[in-house]
Design a protein around this motif. Structure first.
Motif, mmCIF file in Angstrom:
data_model
loop_
_atom_site.group_PDB
_atom_site.id
_atom_site.type_symbol
_atom_site.label_atom_id
_atom_site.label_comp_id
_atom_site.label_asym_id
_atom_site.label_seq_id
_atom_site.Cartn_x
_atom_site.Cartn_y
_atom_site.Cartn_z
ATOM 1 N N TYR A 50 0.835 -1.190 0.000
ATOM 2 C CA TYR A 50 0.000 0.000 0.000
ATOM 3 C C TYR A 50 0.879 1.253 0.000
ATOM 4 N N THR A 51 1.930 1.212 0.809
ATOM 5 C CA THR A 51 2.837 2.371 0.900
ATOM 6 C C THR A 51 3.565 2.627 -0.419
ATOM 7 N N SER A 52 3.806 1.576 -1.194
ATOM 8 C CA SER A 52 4.447 1.757 -2.506
ATOM 9 C C SER A 52 3.528 2.517 -3.451
ATOM 10 N N THR A 54 1.266 4.672 -2.508
ATOM 11 C CA THR A 54 1.296 6.053 -2.023
ATOM 12 C C THR A 54 2.527 6.782 -2.546
ATOM 13 N N THR A 55 3.677 6.124 -2.469
ATOM 14 C CA THR A 55 4.927 6.729 -2.939
ATOM 15 C C THR A 55 4.853 7.058 -4.428
#
Length: 139
Positions: A50-52, A54-55
């Motif tokens: 998920y954070t990827s 976002t990035t």
């Protein structure tokens, strides 16, 4: 094809994951991180944090491809260009690099390697250029 848009992203190059996520945002029109993440994970053979997502969305915003709007507690990303406008910009950049060769003999040498369909395309392009020139002169 549409005219060259006035707006241009700060950086035209996008990586494969950036391109995939940009295509998802174009399809959805506006998307949250969860929307994009869910779309990617809908392929059972894919894994992506998920954070990827976002990035990558933030990176596309920094490059000038997307804008981020806050609505309540949620962030929504939307494209600053349509897919067609992006294709026009990329085609224009490729043409400019090709023409930067600057030597008509080198460019014309490609004519020998073209098949009939490609030759017809080039002739159609030349006709459109001539029509556009005439229209500009009449203004």
């Amino acid at each position: 094809m549409a005219p060259l848009p006035e707006y241009r992203p700060k950086q035209l190059s996008v990586g494969p994951l950036e391109a995939e996520i940009l295509n998802i945002v174009w399809e959805l029109g506006s998307a949250t991180v969860k929307d994009v993440h869910d779309r990617i994970l809908s392929d059972p053979n894919r894994e992506l944090a998920y954070t990827s997502v976002t990035t990558v969305l933030r990176r596309l915003t920094e490059k000038g491809w997307l804008a981020c709007d806050k609505c309540g507690r949620a962030f929504f990303w939307r494209p600053l260009l349509t897919k067609q406008q992006a294709e026009v910009i990329k085609a224009h950049e490729q043409l400019q690099r090709f023409l930067a060769v600057g030597n008509p003999d080198i460019i014309a040498a490609f004519a020998d390697s073209l098949d009939e369909a490609a030759s017809e395309q080039i002739q159609a392009i030349a006709k459109r250029i001539e029509v556009a020139r005439q229209a500009r002169e009449e203004q």
